[in-house]
Scaffold this active site. Sequence first.
Site, PDB file in Angstrom:
ATOM      1  N   GLU A  53     143.654  20.061   0.338  1.00 33.12           N
ATOM      2  CA  GLU A  53     143.974  21.459   0.108  1.00 33.12           C
ATOM      3  C   GLU A  53     142.644  22.132  -0.258  1.00 33.12           C
ATOM      4  OE1 GLU A  53     146.952  24.315  -2.511  1.00 33.12           O
ATOM      5  OE2 GLU A  53     145.908  22.685  -3.480  1.00 33.12           O
ATOM      6  N   ASP A  65     145.224  17.724  -3.794  1.00 27.36           N
ATOM      7  CA  ASP A  65     145.484  19.038  -4.382  1.00 27.36           C
ATOM      8  C   ASP A  65     144.198  19.749  -4.823  1.00 27.36           C
ATOM      9  OD1 ASP A  65     147.667  20.786  -5.612  1.00 27.36           O
ATOM     10  OD2 ASP A  65     146.459  20.381  -7.389  1.00 27.36           O
TER      11      ASP A  65
HETATM   12  C1  GLC Z   1     148.016  23.431  -5.709  1.00 29.77           C
HETATM   13  C2  GLC Z   1     149.511  23.196  -5.629  1.00 29.77           C
HETATM   14  C3  GLC Z   1     150.185  24.151  -6.567  1.00 29.77           C
HETATM   15  C4  GLC Z   1     149.694  23.893  -7.966  1.00 29.77           C
HETATM   16  C5  GLC Z   1     148.161  23.970  -8.038  1.00 29.77           C
HETATM   17  C6  GLC Z   1     147.651  23.413  -9.320  1.00 29.77           C
HETATM   18  O1  GLC Z   1     147.648  24.662  -5.233  1.00 29.77           O
HETATM   19  O2  GLC Z   1     149.966  23.330  -4.311  1.00 29.77           O
HETATM   20  O3  GLC Z   1     151.582  24.058  -6.501  1.00 29.77           O
HETATM   21  O4  GLC Z   1     150.251  24.826  -8.838  1.00 29.77           O
HETATM   22  O5  GLC Z   1     147.564  23.227  -7.020  1.00 29.77           O
HETATM   23  O6  GLC Z   1     147.767  22.018  -9.350  1.00 29.77           O
END
Ligand code: GLC
Length: 478
Positions: free
Chosen positions: A243, A181
């Site tokens: 991500e 994440d």
């Molecule tokens: C990422 C997740 C999202 C979350 C953010 C903070 O972007 O996909 O859902 O709110 O991280 O952890």
Amino acid sequence: MWWQDAVIYQIYPRSFQDSDGDGIGDLRGIERRLDHLAWLGVDALWLSPIYPSPMHDFGYDVSDYKDVDPVFGSLEDFDRLVAGARKRGLRVLLDLVPCHTSIEHPWFREHPDWYIWSDAPNNWFSAFGGSAWSRLDGRYYLHSFYPEQPDLDWRNPELVAAMQDALGFWIERGAAGYRVDAIDRLLKDAQLRDDPPASEQFGLPLSQEEAKLALTHSRNAPDTGEALARIREAVGDSLLVGEVYLPSAKWQPYLEHLDAAFAFELLHAPWDAERLHAAIAAATRRPGAAWVLSNHDFGRLVTRFRRENARAAALLLLTLPGPAFLYQGDEIGLADGPGGERAYDRAGRDRYRHPMQWDASPSGGFTTGEAWLPPVDPEATNVEAQLDDPHSTLSLVRDLLTLRRLLGEGIELIDAVPGVLAYRRGDHTIAINTTGEDRPAPLRGEAVLETAPGALRGRTLAGHAGVITRSDERVGHP
Ligand code: GLC
């Protein structure tokens, strides 16, 4: 490398299948639906966070990295899920949230120096709006997201060791890896310098304030790779998909340690052949792209690209080279919903998180109780009704998953008329018409899959349609 061309199915555990009637999905519910996933033909499932959490960000605020939130079940349920998945040839990926914990994680009280503090805030913004700093006991702590999510200091070796321990914990229990994440926010400028004003901005920043700044100091610090190396160390050769919310041109330091990064350029491209072509070209300049067109943050295919384009969008997602992430519900053409009577997510993302619809009953077969968010349209859209219909979205997705295994390695983007995206993968050619009108398409051979029956007439592709053709070039050669 099992994941090279894998299709990884994203489960949002709250909304997939409830097993105990509390209206919230859980691990036992997921276990009950493993046959659906095996039948569909996916290779792995990725679970959005299942750890204990006060749920200010629905699990992305972790208060214990080595347990399961009671709302989702127990460690034993996780073990059963992994065993059940394994029996069906499916792998289970977890969501690693390394950038921040919940403010209720005991670490925040016991080890404040594992977090990032300042005597005075700088100009950094939280992705959800407002300053990224909140005051506590005369000092300020950093939170790149909600104030309930204080950012961890990955330059602190004690914190790194604690995270490595948590990472290994799940790998030992049978997890096949992690979706990582918000990894571009893992390390920020050590001197906490202000972000300069933006000259250009990539993609869709989550808050408007952020769009005004070039996020050069508040994320993607030059020593990020050192932290990523520690993450890699803890998981061995398990899969790590990042991500990385940066243009693909900036992926290199991440890909030195992670296996793949989400190609957000494609996710944020409008449904326009030229823009899609450019995004795919950029993301495939080097290996390492993982494809995603929908998720719990940005919504589902039908709503993002409009219903008439959703089948072609599924075809696009599932015919690109590299791992593809399919969000639960997209296999039946589930649309985003209106959210519930009460708003749960303060960033307005409830509408992407309505429950999965298994049958036509009022609850969609999701729960015997009252769903935390109501189902959208179970009578119109559900798994059961689409199972035996060869023209359903479910059948299309299943056919795509089968056909995908036959596609050649790599990708060759082909020039086509405006409005048509076309590419070749070995003997197969894929063409997608992003306009509403007939267009000629640079295809070879016979159609092996159309998103709508009769979409290809000769070399003319109907509006909104996608097609895969196959030519056996060896035929006719001595
Ligand atoms: C990422 C997740 C999202 C979350 C953010 C903070 O972007 O996909 O859902 O709110 O991280 O952890």
